[in-house]
Write a protein that holds these residues in place. Structure first.
Motif, PDB file in Angstrom:
ATOM      1  N   ALA A  10      34.081  38.605  43.867  1.00  0.00           N
ATOM      2  CA  ALA A  10      34.281  39.917  43.224  1.00  0.00           C
ATOM      3  C   ALA A  10      35.758  40.183  43.006  1.00  0.00           C
ATOM      4  CB  ALA A  10      33.638  41.029  44.062  1.00  0.00           C
ATOM      5  N   ALA A  13      37.604  38.213  37.704  1.00  0.00           N
ATOM      6  CA  ALA A  13      36.729  37.346  36.895  1.00  0.00           C
ATOM      7  C   ALA A  13      35.268  37.670  37.157  1.00  0.00           C
ATOM      8  CB  ALA A  13      37.021  35.871  37.195  1.00  0.00           C
ATOM      9  N   GLY A  14      34.855  37.687  38.429  1.00  0.00           N
ATOM     10  CA  GLY A  14      33.454  37.912  38.765  1.00  0.00           C
ATOM     11  C   GLY A  14      32.986  39.307  38.380  1.00  0.00           C
ATOM     12  N   LEU A  31      28.235  38.219  44.717  1.00  0.00           N
ATOM     13  CA  LEU A  31      28.428  37.998  46.153  1.00  0.00           C
ATOM     14  C   LEU A  31      29.926  37.915  46.441  1.00  0.00           C
ATOM     15  CD1 LEU A  31      25.885  35.063  46.700  1.00  0.00           C
ATOM     16  CD2 LEU A  31      25.475  37.524  47.062  1.00  0.00           C
ATOM     17  N   ALA A  45      48.202  41.049  40.387  1.00  0.00           N
ATOM     18  CA  ALA A  45      48.773  41.117  39.051  1.00  0.00           C
ATOM     19  C   ALA A  45      48.979  42.525  38.522  1.00  0.00           C
ATOM     20  CB  ALA A  45      47.838  40.386  38.106  1.00  0.00           C
ATOM     21  N   GLY A  46      49.758  42.615  37.477  1.00  0.00           N
ATOM     22  CA  GLY A  46      49.961  43.914  36.880  1.00  0.00           C
ATOM     23  C   GLY A  46      50.164  43.888  35.382  1.00  0.00           C
ATOM     24  N   GLN A 101      46.192  45.036  39.108  1.00  0.00           N
ATOM     25  CA  GLN A 101      44.901  44.347  39.246  1.00  0.00           C
ATOM     26  C   GLN A 101      43.979  45.109  40.202  1.00  0.00           C
ATOM     27  OE1 GLN A 101      45.042  40.077  39.655  1.00  0.00           O
ATOM     28  NE2 GLN A 101      43.453  40.083  41.214  1.00  0.00           N
ATOM     29  N   ALA A 123      29.671  38.915  52.109  1.00  0.00           N
ATOM     30  CA  ALA A 123      28.526  38.036  51.833  1.00  0.00           C
ATOM     31  C   ALA A 123      29.031  36.698  51.291  1.00  0.00           C
ATOM     32  CB  ALA A 123      27.588  38.701  50.827  1.00  0.00           C
ATOM     33  N   ALA A 125      29.316  33.004  50.083  1.00  0.00           N
ATOM     34  CA  ALA A 125      28.457  31.883  49.677  1.00  0.00           C
ATOM     35  C   ALA A 125      28.863  30.694  50.540  1.00  0.00           C
ATOM     36  CB  ALA A 125      28.665  31.577  48.206  1.00  0.00           C
ATOM     37  N   ASP A 157      35.162  32.349  42.435  1.00  0.00           N
ATOM     38  CA  ASP A 157      35.555  32.561  43.826  1.00  0.00           C
ATOM     39  C   ASP A 157      36.981  32.108  44.133  1.00  0.00           C
ATOM     40  OD1 ASP A 157      34.615  30.023  43.330  1.00  0.00           O
ATOM     41  OD2 ASP A 157      33.530  29.804  45.218  1.00  0.00           O
ATOM     42  N   GLY A 158      37.811  32.062  43.129  1.00  0.00           N
ATOM     43  CA  GLY A 158      39.236  31.844  43.359  1.00  0.00           C
ATOM     44  C   GLY A 158      39.575  30.431  43.807  1.00  0.00           C
ATOM     45  N   VAL A 162      34.191  28.057  47.229  1.00  0.00           N
ATOM     46  CA  VAL A 162      33.316  26.917  47.542  1.00  0.00           C
ATOM     47  C   VAL A 162      32.691  26.294  46.291  1.00  0.00           C
ATOM     48  CG1 VAL A 162      32.683  27.743  49.842  1.00  0.00           C
ATOM     49  CG2 VAL A 162      31.268  28.393  47.893  1.00  0.00           C
ATOM     50  N   TRP A 183      57.582  33.363  46.097  1.00  0.00           N
ATOM     51  CA  TRP A 183      58.083  34.720  45.826  1.00  0.00           C
ATOM     52  C   TRP A 183      57.852  35.619  47.036  1.00  0.00           C
ATOM     53  CZ3 TRP A 183      56.374  36.758  40.320  1.00  0.00           C
ATOM     54  CH2 TRP A 183      56.995  35.978  39.338  1.00  0.00           C
ATOM     55  N   TYR A 220      60.248  41.201  43.394  1.00  0.00           N
ATOM     56  CA  TYR A 220      60.128  39.874  43.993  1.00  0.00           C
ATOM     57  C   TYR A 220      61.488  39.190  44.071  1.00  0.00           C
ATOM     58  CZ  TYR A 220      55.232  40.347  42.388  1.00  0.00           C
ATOM     59  OH  TYR A 220      53.956  40.775  42.132  1.00  0.00           O
ATOM     60  N   ALA A 264      54.230  34.670  48.189  1.00  0.00           N
ATOM     61  CA  ALA A 264      53.296  33.948  47.309  1.00  0.00           C
ATOM     62  C   ALA A 264      53.885  32.575  46.999  1.00  0.00           C
ATOM     63  CB  ALA A 264      53.087  34.733  46.023  1.00  0.00           C
ATOM     64  N   ALA A 300      41.803  34.378  33.260  1.00  0.00           N
ATOM     65  CA  ALA A 300      40.453  34.583  33.810  1.00  0.00           C
ATOM     66  C   ALA A 300      39.606  35.348  32.797  1.00  0.00           C
ATOM     67  CB  ALA A 300      40.539  35.342  35.135  1.00  0.00           C
TER      68      ALA A 300
HETATM   69  P1  RFL Z   1      40.506  36.111  42.735  1.00  0.00           P
HETATM   70  O1  RFL Z   1      41.184  37.361  42.417  1.00  0.00           O
HETATM   71  O2  RFL Z   1      41.125  35.188  43.728  1.00  0.00           O
HETATM   72  O3  RFL Z   1      39.028  36.496  43.243  1.00  0.00           O
HETATM   73  C1  RFL Z   1      38.172  35.540  43.855  1.00  0.00           C
HETATM   74  C2  RFL Z   1      37.227  36.295  44.745  1.00  0.00           C
HETATM   75  O4  RFL Z   1      36.280  35.398  45.318  1.00  0.00           O
HETATM   76  C3  RFL Z   1      36.116  35.714  46.693  1.00  0.00           C
HETATM   77  N1  RFL Z   1      35.555  34.515  47.381  1.00  0.00           N
HETATM   78  C4  RFL Z   1      34.247  34.381  47.696  1.00  0.00           C
HETATM   79  N2  RFL Z   1      33.196  35.212  47.525  1.00  0.00           N
HETATM   80  C5  RFL Z   1      31.968  34.797  47.963  1.00  0.00           C
HETATM   81  N3  RFL Z   1      31.785  33.592  48.590  1.00  0.00           N
HETATM   82  C6  RFL Z   1      32.818  32.742  48.787  1.00  0.00           C
HETATM   83  N4  RFL Z   1      32.623  31.575  49.411  1.00  0.00           N
HETATM   84  C7  RFL Z   1      34.120  33.119  48.324  1.00  0.00           C
HETATM   85  N5  RFL Z   1      35.354  32.550  48.351  1.00  0.00           N
HETATM   86  C8  RFL Z   1      36.208  33.397  47.774  1.00  0.00           C
HETATM   87  C9  RFL Z   1      37.498  36.135  47.134  1.00  0.00           C
HETATM   88  O5  RFL Z   1      37.477  36.903  48.340  1.00  0.00           O
HETATM   89  C10 RFL Z   1      37.949  36.943  45.925  1.00  0.00           C
HETATM   90  O6  RFL Z   1      37.555  38.299  46.037  1.00  0.00           O
HETATM   91  O7  RFL Z   1      40.233  35.237  41.417  1.00  0.00           O
HETATM   92  P2  RFL Z   1      39.888  35.693  39.898  1.00  0.00           P
HETATM   93  O8  RFL Z   1      38.796  36.723  39.899  1.00  0.00           O
HETATM   94  O9  RFL Z   1      39.714  34.434  39.151  1.00  0.00           O
HETATM   95  O10 RFL Z   1      41.198  36.473  39.391  1.00  0.00           O
HETATM   96  C11 RFL Z   1      42.402  35.776  39.197  1.00  0.00           C
HETATM   97  C12 RFL Z   1      43.591  36.705  39.455  1.00  0.00           C
HETATM   98  O11 RFL Z   1      43.406  37.317  40.721  1.00  0.00           O
HETATM   99  C13 RFL Z   1      44.935  35.950  39.440  1.00  0.00           C
HETATM  100  O12 RFL Z   1      44.928  34.982  38.424  1.00  0.00           O
HETATM  101  C14 RFL Z   1      46.143  36.904  39.219  1.00  0.00           C
HETATM  102  O13 RFL Z   1      46.311  37.742  40.325  1.00  0.00           O
HETATM  103  C15 RFL Z   1      47.422  36.098  38.956  1.00  0.00           C
HETATM  104  N6  RFL Z   1      48.628  36.962  38.800  1.00  0.00           N
HETATM  105  C16 RFL Z   1      48.868  37.637  37.616  1.00  0.00           C
HETATM  106  N7  RFL Z   1      48.019  37.498  36.576  1.00  0.00           N
HETATM  107  C17 RFL Z   1      48.230  38.202  35.417  1.00  0.00           C
HETATM  108  O14 RFL Z   1      47.454  38.036  34.446  1.00  0.00           O
HETATM  109  N8  RFL Z   1      49.284  39.095  35.286  1.00  0.00           N
HETATM  110  C18 RFL Z   1      50.181  39.282  36.315  1.00  0.00           C
HETATM  111  O15 RFL Z   1      51.087  40.108  36.203  1.00  0.00           O
HETATM  112  C19 RFL Z   1      50.016  38.524  37.523  1.00  0.00           C
HETATM  113  N9  RFL Z   1      50.874  38.661  38.555  1.00  0.00           N
HETATM  114  C20 RFL Z   1      49.537  37.097  39.860  1.00  0.00           C
HETATM  115  C21 RFL Z   1      50.662  37.964  39.698  1.00  0.00           C
HETATM  116  C22 RFL Z   1      49.345  36.385  41.062  1.00  0.00           C
HETATM  117  C23 RFL Z   1      50.302  36.526  42.067  1.00  0.00           C
HETATM  118  N10 RFL Z   1      50.097  35.760  43.249  1.00  0.00           N
HETATM  119  C24 RFL Z   1      48.963  36.074  44.098  1.00  0.00           C
HETATM  120  C25 RFL Z   1      50.680  34.473  43.325  1.00  0.00           C
HETATM  121  C26 RFL Z   1      51.586  38.097  40.734  1.00  0.00           C
HETATM  122  C27 RFL Z   1      51.427  37.366  41.913  1.00  0.00           C
HETATM  123  C28 RFL Z   1      52.453  37.501  43.007  1.00  0.00           C
END
Ligand code: RFL
Length: 390
Positions: A10, A13-14, A31, A45-46, A101, A123, A125, A157-158, A162, A183, A220, A264, A300
């Motif tokens: 969640a 993407a999800g 889940l 993200a922002g 985000q 929950a 997986a 699931d990032g 899994v 960062w 950062y 990060a 995503a």
């Molecule tokens: P997420 O956000 O990691 O969500 C994955 C979810 O899956 C869960 N999960 C499970 N759930 C059930 N069963 C399992 N076995 C599971 N394993 C994991 C996790 O708990 C989580 O809730 O992936 P998603 O949805 O693909 O989203 C991707 C974005 O979060 C990511 O790409 C961005 O945050 C990247 N990012 C930025 N993106 C932008 O487009 N614009 C930005 O300005 C931006 N700034 C950033 C960012 C990422 C940063 N980091 C973390 C390096 C800035 C930073 C500092």
């Protein structure tokens, strides 16, 4: 439990996929391994591309984004002690918008809950059976082992999830680049400074000043990837930010209470095996970019749009073409995005073994983007992002 699409994760993407499927009349269960509070408190993200903003609005979850999103007027990059301003708007009116985000995730969760649609927190997986034919997701919830039967699994699931492990030989089609730096990020109760925004390339290292809201700043500092961030006092962080943003104007960042401090690591990762049988990966589960280009969440959204439309066509019985070519379609956009994010990262950061020659190459690239017509166009288009194919 049984549903049409089992969504693992969640994150943006999800949750967005869940919303798009809801609007298409397709059932889904989401889940999430973490608790509701944890997911809502996760700061990331922002910066949103126009396509992401338009997608969220079209899916009926853009009310708060429209009111609170901050549209970028231009973008500042400092190097060699001087400030340069870049236009990031094109003739079609595409612009970048800042909206956290965490806010997108909140909007999507609250809407899903208000609509009484299944979203299970805490929950995780554990494993998935029969990914080729009739997937069954095994997960735990409230201390019990449970299963979810579905027609398709969306692995949202990032990076640490899994789902990717259920694609045979995925490692053989996986590419990874690890950077020696990371960062140090702070979230601060400090109004973003009108004159100090964007990126700073300094020989001391890279820095970013961005806004979460008119009162909250997200900033950062480039540090070693294994940095002990606890050794950085609040004052040391503000002093270092000011040094890296120094441009001779005499302006200093507005300081305030640091609410959160995190590290990060920077990496680029692509798993080209984004689909197998009835399982599809989307978002960080399949690809990660270094955050300099602010593209992760936007990428995503690109995947989810293709997947939702592919599933729509499948369930409507109008063909499997899109699902069959899901990975191929997504990867065109993904590799272009990875290329830009890595180029920007290499140009803005100081590598541990960097030479004077390397520094001059960085200045040459930055000057090209700032001072030539071709360079300006390239920079603007790359920052605004590729249009969506689907
Ligand atoms: P997420 O956000 O990691 O969500 C994955 C979810 O899956 C869960 N999960 C499970 N759930 C059930 N069963 C399992 N076995 C599971 N394993 C994991 C996790 O708990 C989580 O809730 O992936 P998603 O949805 O693909 O989203 C991707 C974005 O979060 C990511 O790409 C961005 O945050 C990247 N990012 C930025 N993106 C932008 O487009 N614009 C930005 O300005 C931006 N700034 C950033 C960012 C990422 C940063 N980091 C973390 C390096 C800035 C930073 C500092």
């Amino acid at each position: 439990m049984r549903t049409q699409v089992g969504i693992v994760g969640a994150g943006p993407a999800g949750l967005l996929l869940g919303r798009m499927l809801q609007n298409l009349g397709i059932d889904a269960v989401v889940l999430e391994s973490r608790s509701r509070d944890y997911v809502l408190a996760r700061i990331r993200a922002g910066v949103l591309e126009q396509g992401t903003v338009d997608t969220l609005i079209a899916q009926g979850i853009g009310d708060r984004l429209r009111r609170q999103g901050m549209v970028h007027e231009n973008m500042q990059i400092r190097w060699a002690g001087r400030r340069n301003d870049f236009t990031v708007e094109d003739e079609k009116g595409r612009r970048l918008t800042t909206y956290g985000q965490a806010e997108i995730v909140k909007d999507l969760i609250e809407r899903r809950e208000a609509d009484n649609l299944p979203l299970l927190f805490s929950a995780p997986a554990q494993r998935i059976e029969n990914v080729e034919t009739r997937p069954r997701i095994h997960f735990t919830h409230e201390g019990a082992e449970r299963t979810l039967d579905c027609d398709f699994v969306a692995g949202c699931d990032g990076f640490h999830g899994v789902c990717r492990k259920h694609i045979p030989n995925a490692d053989d089609r996986t590419f990874l680049k690890t950077y020696p730096y990371g960062w140090l990020g702070i979230l601060a109760e400090a109004a973003p400074h009108a004159e100090i925004r964007g990126f700073a390339h300094s020989t001391r290292g890279f820095a970013v000043a961005s806004a979460r809201s008119p009162k909250i700043g997200r900033l950062y500092l480039q540090v070693d990837r294994n940095e002990d961030i606890e050794r950085w006092s609040d004052e040391a962080i503000w002093d270092e930010l000011d040094r890296r943003f120094e441009d001779g104007s005499g302006h200093r960042l507005n300081r305030g209470r640091i609410l959160k401090k995190d590290l990060a690591p920077l990496r680029a990762f692509v798993c080209e095996a984004m689909q197998h049988g009835r399982i599809f990966l989307a978002g960080d589960a399949a690809h990660i970019v270094p955050p300099s280009g602010a593209k992760g969440l936007n990428s995503a959204v690109g995947d989810v749009r293709v997947l939702a439309e592919g599933l729509r066509r499948h369930f409507a019985g109008t063909g499997s073409d899109l699902l069959d070519h899901y990975a191929e379609i997504c990867l065109r956009r993904i590799w272009a995005t990875v290329h830009w994010s890595c180029l920007l990262t290499d140009t803005l950061h100081i590598a541990p073994n960097q030479t004077g020659f390397d520094l001059q190459m960085q200045y040459a690239t930055l000057n090209h983007w700032a001072k030539t017509e071709l360079g300006r166009q390239h920079f603007c288009n790359a920052m605004l992002g590729l249009p969506y194919e689907v």
